[in-house]
Design an enzyme around this catalytic site. Structure first.
Site, mmCIF file in Angstrom:
data_model
loop_
_atom_site.group_PDB
_atom_site.id
_atom_site.type_symbol
_atom_site.label_atom_id
_atom_site.label_comp_id
_atom_site.label_asym_id
_atom_site.label_seq_id
_atom_site.Cartn_x
_atom_site.Cartn_y
_atom_site.Cartn_z
ATOM 1 N N LYS A 46 0.822 -1.214 0.000
ATOM 2 C CA LYS A 46 0.000 0.000 0.000
ATOM 3 C C LYS A 46 0.861 1.272 0.000
ATOM 4 O O LYS A 46 0.372 2.355 -0.292
ATOM 5 C CB LYS A 46 -0.887 -0.030 1.253
ATOM 6 C CG LYS A 46 -1.796 1.157 1.430
ATOM 7 C CD LYS A 46 -2.594 1.016 2.724
ATOM 8 C CE LYS A 46 -3.304 2.291 3.084
ATOM 9 N NZ LYS A 46 -4.022 2.177 4.367
ATOM 10 N N GLU A 98 0.664 -3.072 9.828
ATOM 11 C CA GLU A 98 1.077 -1.935 10.639
ATOM 12 C C GLU A 98 1.908 -2.558 11.750
ATOM 13 O O GLU A 98 1.457 -3.496 12.419
ATOM 14 C CB GLU A 98 -0.146 -1.209 11.208
ATOM 15 C CG GLU A 98 -0.938 -0.436 10.173
ATOM 16 C CD GLU A 98 -0.202 0.786 9.631
ATOM 17 O OE1 GLU A 98 0.746 1.258 10.295
ATOM 18 O OE2 GLU A 98 -0.561 1.267 8.544
ATOM 19 N N THR A 141 4.800 -12.393 15.058
ATOM 20 C CA THR A 141 5.748 -11.848 16.034
ATOM 21 C C THR A 141 5.700 -12.639 17.343
ATOM 22 O O THR A 141 4.663 -13.236 17.677
ATOM 23 C CB THR A 141 5.385 -10.370 16.320
ATOM 24 O OG1 THR A 141 6.065 -9.945 17.480
ATOM 25 C CG2 THR A 141 3.901 -10.175 16.569
ATOM 26 N N GLU A 143 5.555 -11.147 20.015
ATOM 27 C CA GLU A 143 4.804 -10.295 20.940
ATOM 28 C C GLU A 143 3.415 -10.851 21.238
ATOM 29 O O GLU A 143 2.785 -10.468 22.224
ATOM 30 C CB GLU A 143 4.727 -8.861 20.400
ATOM 31 C CG GLU A 143 6.117 -8.296 20.175
ATOM 32 C CD GLU A 143 6.170 -6.797 19.896
ATOM 33 O OE1 GLU A 143 5.234 -6.084 20.272
ATOM 34 O OE2 GLU A 143 7.171 -6.359 19.308
ATOM 35 N N LYS A 170 -2.017 -8.838 15.653
ATOM 36 C CA LYS A 170 -1.223 -9.914 15.052
ATOM 37 C C LYS A 170 -1.725 -11.276 15.551
ATOM 38 O O LYS A 170 -1.782 -12.235 14.790
ATOM 39 C CB LYS A 170 0.268 -9.757 15.394
ATOM 40 C CG LYS A 170 0.954 -8.586 14.740
ATOM 41 C CD LYS A 170 0.984 -8.637 13.226
ATOM 42 C CE LYS A 170 1.922 -9.683 12.669
ATOM 43 N NZ LYS A 170 2.037 -9.594 11.180
HETATM 44 P P1 NAD Z 1 7.281 -2.332 8.164
HETATM 45 O O1 NAD Z 1 6.380 -1.456 8.936
HETATM 46 O O2 NAD Z 1 8.690 -1.903 7.897
HETATM 47 O O3 NAD Z 1 6.651 -2.651 6.732
HETATM 48 C C1 NAD Z 1 5.297 -2.964 6.560
HETATM 49 C C2 NAD Z 1 4.980 -2.861 5.077
HETATM 50 O O4 NAD Z 1 3.591 -3.204 4.901
HETATM 51 C C3 NAD Z 1 5.169 -1.448 4.505
HETATM 52 O O5 NAD Z 1 5.833 -1.512 3.264
HETATM 53 C C4 NAD Z 1 3.740 -0.933 4.337
HETATM 54 O O6 NAD Z 1 3.608 0.004 3.279
HETATM 55 C C5 NAD Z 1 2.992 -2.233 4.043
HETATM 56 N N1 NAD Z 1 1.560 -2.141 4.363
HETATM 57 C C6 NAD Z 1 1.011 -1.636 5.493
HETATM 58 N N2 NAD Z 1 -0.339 -1.689 5.407
HETATM 59 C C7 NAD Z 1 -0.628 -2.266 4.206
HETATM 60 C C8 NAD Z 1 -1.836 -2.601 3.545
HETATM 61 N N3 NAD Z 1 -3.027 -2.339 4.081
HETATM 62 N N4 NAD Z 1 -1.765 -3.191 2.330
HETATM 63 C C9 NAD Z 1 -0.571 -3.448 1.733
HETATM 64 N N5 NAD Z 1 0.607 -3.127 2.324
HETATM 65 C C10 NAD Z 1 0.578 -2.549 3.543
HETATM 66 O O7 NAD Z 1 7.244 -3.725 8.911
HETATM 67 P P2 NAD Z 1 8.371 -4.822 9.097
HETATM 68 O O8 NAD Z 1 9.173 -4.474 10.281
HETATM 69 O O9 NAD Z 1 9.026 -5.078 7.802
HETATM 70 O O10 NAD Z 1 7.470 -6.072 9.488
HETATM 71 C C11 NAD Z 1 7.016 -6.988 8.502
HETATM 72 C C12 NAD Z 1 6.202 -8.067 9.186
HETATM 73 O O11 NAD Z 1 7.000 -8.703 10.173
HETATM 74 C C13 NAD Z 1 4.966 -7.550 9.907
HETATM 75 O O12 NAD Z 1 3.922 -8.470 9.680
HETATM 76 C C14 NAD Z 1 5.377 -7.521 11.366
HETATM 77 O O13 NAD Z 1 4.258 -7.703 12.205
HETATM 78 C C15 NAD Z 1 6.328 -8.695 11.420
HETATM 79 N N6 NAD Z 1 7.347 -8.610 12.481
HETATM 80 C C16 NAD Z 1 8.233 -7.565 12.486
HETATM 81 C C17 NAD Z 1 9.217 -7.521 13.475
HETATM 82 C C18 NAD Z 1 10.248 -6.418 13.510
HETATM 83 O O14 NAD Z 1 11.061 -6.402 14.424
HETATM 84 N N7 NAD Z 1 10.270 -5.497 12.561
HETATM 85 C C19 NAD Z 1 9.272 -8.524 14.461
HETATM 86 C C20 NAD Z 1 8.332 -9.550 14.416
HETATM 87 C C21 NAD Z 1 7.395 -9.599 13.409
HETATM 88 P P1 TYD Z 2 10.708 -1.068 19.198
HETATM 89 O O1 TYD Z 2 11.903 -0.970 18.322
HETATM 90 O O2 TYD Z 2 9.623 -0.053 19.053
HETATM 91 O O3 TYD Z 2 10.128 -2.543 19.023
HETATM 92 P P2 TYD Z 2 9.013 -3.353 19.924
HETATM 93 O O4 TYD Z 2 8.194 -2.359 20.651
HETATM 94 O O5 TYD Z 2 8.234 -4.069 18.880
HETATM 95 O O6 TYD Z 2 9.790 -4.261 20.799
HETATM 96 O O7 TYD Z 2 11.192 -1.033 20.699
HETATM 97 C C1 TYD Z 2 12.184 -1.930 21.172
HETATM 98 C C2 TYD Z 2 12.352 -1.675 22.650
HETATM 99 O O8 TYD Z 2 12.939 -0.389 22.828
HETATM 100 C C3 TYD Z 2 11.043 -1.638 23.407
HETATM 101 O O9 TYD Z 2 11.268 -2.200 24.711
HETATM 102 C C4 TYD Z 2 10.736 -0.153 23.539
HETATM 103 C C5 TYD Z 2 12.103 0.471 23.597
HETATM 104 N N1 TYD Z 2 12.253 1.805 22.993
HETATM 105 C C6 TYD Z 2 12.914 2.811 23.706
HETATM 106 O O10 TYD Z 2 13.349 2.606 24.855
HETATM 107 N N2 TYD Z 2 13.066 4.019 23.113
HETATM 108 C C7 TYD Z 2 12.600 4.292 21.874
HETATM 109 O O11 TYD Z 2 12.750 5.449 21.380
HETATM 110 C C8 TYD Z 2 11.931 3.260 21.144
HETATM 111 C C9 TYD Z 2 11.393 3.505 19.764
HETATM 112 C C10 TYD Z 2 11.796 2.027 21.753
#
Ligand code: NAD
Ligand code: TYD
Length: 367
Positions: A46, A98, A141, A143, A170
């Protein structure tokens, strides 16, 4: 007798959702360069604030015959149907979501739409493909399991106890994926991973935010007492794990993916300061640790995440390659080397480019 490692699925037209985000773009880069995959990738995204097609400019140029990008909202069911039939989609790897906990606290509505309704739309569309469809891999995740105290690890059979609107949405999507397998026989696999870090992460998350703030001499906000623990997974290790599960995992199963790297947030931020001081000392020669600022805690802040990935190790022989120290150094070097990418993100000019290329209209959320 066939072992679990012998499933070896082959996909011709793999739909990747959210491929312009952090993990999705790393996965596309990993997969398209992988000798084990000769199919086509259809990336739908998106392009929210977190989606940046610039992450994949080189892939779009170098793999034009095997990489297709379409700006599509997964909440738009009719568009999904069109994409699935037009590109004869036989598998999905579902990243789109998201993804930021703090945003889910401020404005949960989009999390419900994209993470739950969007996943439902994808499942319905995949189900309608019947025998043509080989695999729906869902990225989730750790979480969803809630928060740990000082002891224990999240296992695949740990009960779900999500605490934030993000993790609750999630969890709901995981349950839908599971239900479509149990009820309709849709071939699915699910992975639940810990916190990722690495190239192309949007600087709202702890690690890239701290790197970029530290470089600019800005404050490094640490929530609460800084002793919350996260179990860090280098994104390339994650990509390898996802592909291992997609190729060889058992249909209907969930796999935890972790990085063997439990860290308190304060230690993570201190490490970032120290590595930066070593690679690129501040102009005044002072340690960047002085920028660390304790700020008000996040509501409902989960205390500790830690993953037991022994199932993935035992069944599919996967383990992470990167230590936290080596992965963090690589990540910092990447952010230092990507001045244009960082500037476009920080100034918001990537949004202007997206608007010029793809228009500003949002898809409707109708079924
Ligand atoms: P991100 O926020 O960087 O990317 C999300 C992507 O999804 C973006 O490109 C956004 O444009 C797209 N998107 C959002 N809403 C949309 C919609 N309605 N239709 C189509 N596209 C849409 O996220 P990320 O960190 O790359 O995470 C990817 C996946 O991994 C997610 O499902 C997240 O829950 C999971 N995840 C992430 C982490 C992490 O540490 N980043 C950890 C565990 C799980
Ligand atoms: P984050 O990167 O937002 O990932 P998640 O909430 O999915 O674990 O945060 C990682 C950890 O860092 C979380 O315990 C919240 C903390 N945090 C800070 O202490 N300061 C910050 O500015 C942010 C963004 C996160």
């Amino acid at each position: 007798m066939k072992t679990k490692k012998e499933r070896k699925a082959e996909f011709k037209n793999l739909l990747i959702t959210g491929g312009c985000g952090f993990i999705g773009s790393n996965f596309i880069r990993y997969l398209i360069n992988n000798r084990d995959f000769s199919g086509r990738i259809i990336n739908i995204d998106k392009l929210t604030y977190a989606g940046n097609p610039e992450n994949l400019t080189d892939i779009a140029v170098n793999f034009a015959s095997r990489y297709i990008f379409k700006k599509v909202d997964i909440c738009h069911a009719a568009k999904l149907k069109d994409i699935f039939s037009r590109y004869d989609v036989d598998a999905v790897c579902h990243f789109a979501a998201e993804s930021h906990v703090d945003r889910s606290i401020k404005a949960p509505g989009n999390f419900i739409q994209t993470n739950i309704v969007g996943t439902f739309n994808l499942l319905e569309t995949a189900k309608a493909r019947k025998d043509k469809f080989k695999l729906f891999h869902h990225i989730s995740t750790d979480e969803v399991y809630g928060s740990l105290d000082a002891r224990g690890l999240f296992r695949e059979d740990t009960p779900y106890r999500p605490n934030s609107p993000y993790s609750a949405s999630k969890a709901a999507s995981d349950y839908l994926v599971r239900a479509y397998h149990k009820t309709f026989g849709l071939p699915v696999t699910i992975s639940n991973c810990s916190n990722n870090y690495g190239p192309y992460q949007f600087p709202e998350k702890l690690i890239p935010l701290s790197i970029l703030n530290a470089l600019e001499g800005k404050k490094l906000p640490v929530y609460g007492d800084g002793k919350n623990i996260r179990d860090w997974l280098y994104v390339e290790d994650h990509c390898e794990a996802i592909w291992t599960i997609m190729k060889s995992g058992t249909i209907g199963e969930t796999y935890n993916i972790g990085g063997n790297a439990e860290m308190t947030n304060i230690s993570t931020v201190r490490m970032i300061c120290d590595i930066l001081d070593d690679i690129k000392p501040a102009k005044d020669g002072k340690s960047r640790r002085r920028l660390i600022t304790f700020v008000q805690d996040r509501p409902g802040h989960d205390r500790r995440y830690a993953i037991d990935f022994s199932k993935l190790k035992k069944e599919l022989d996967w383990s992470p390659h990167e230590s936290f120290q080596s992965g963090l150094r690589k990540t910092i070097l990447w952010y230092l080397s990507q001045k244009k990418w960082v500037k476009n993100i920080k100034t918001g000019s990537y949004r202007k480019w997206i608007k010029e290329q793809y228009g500003s209209q949002q898809c409707s959320r109708n079924q």
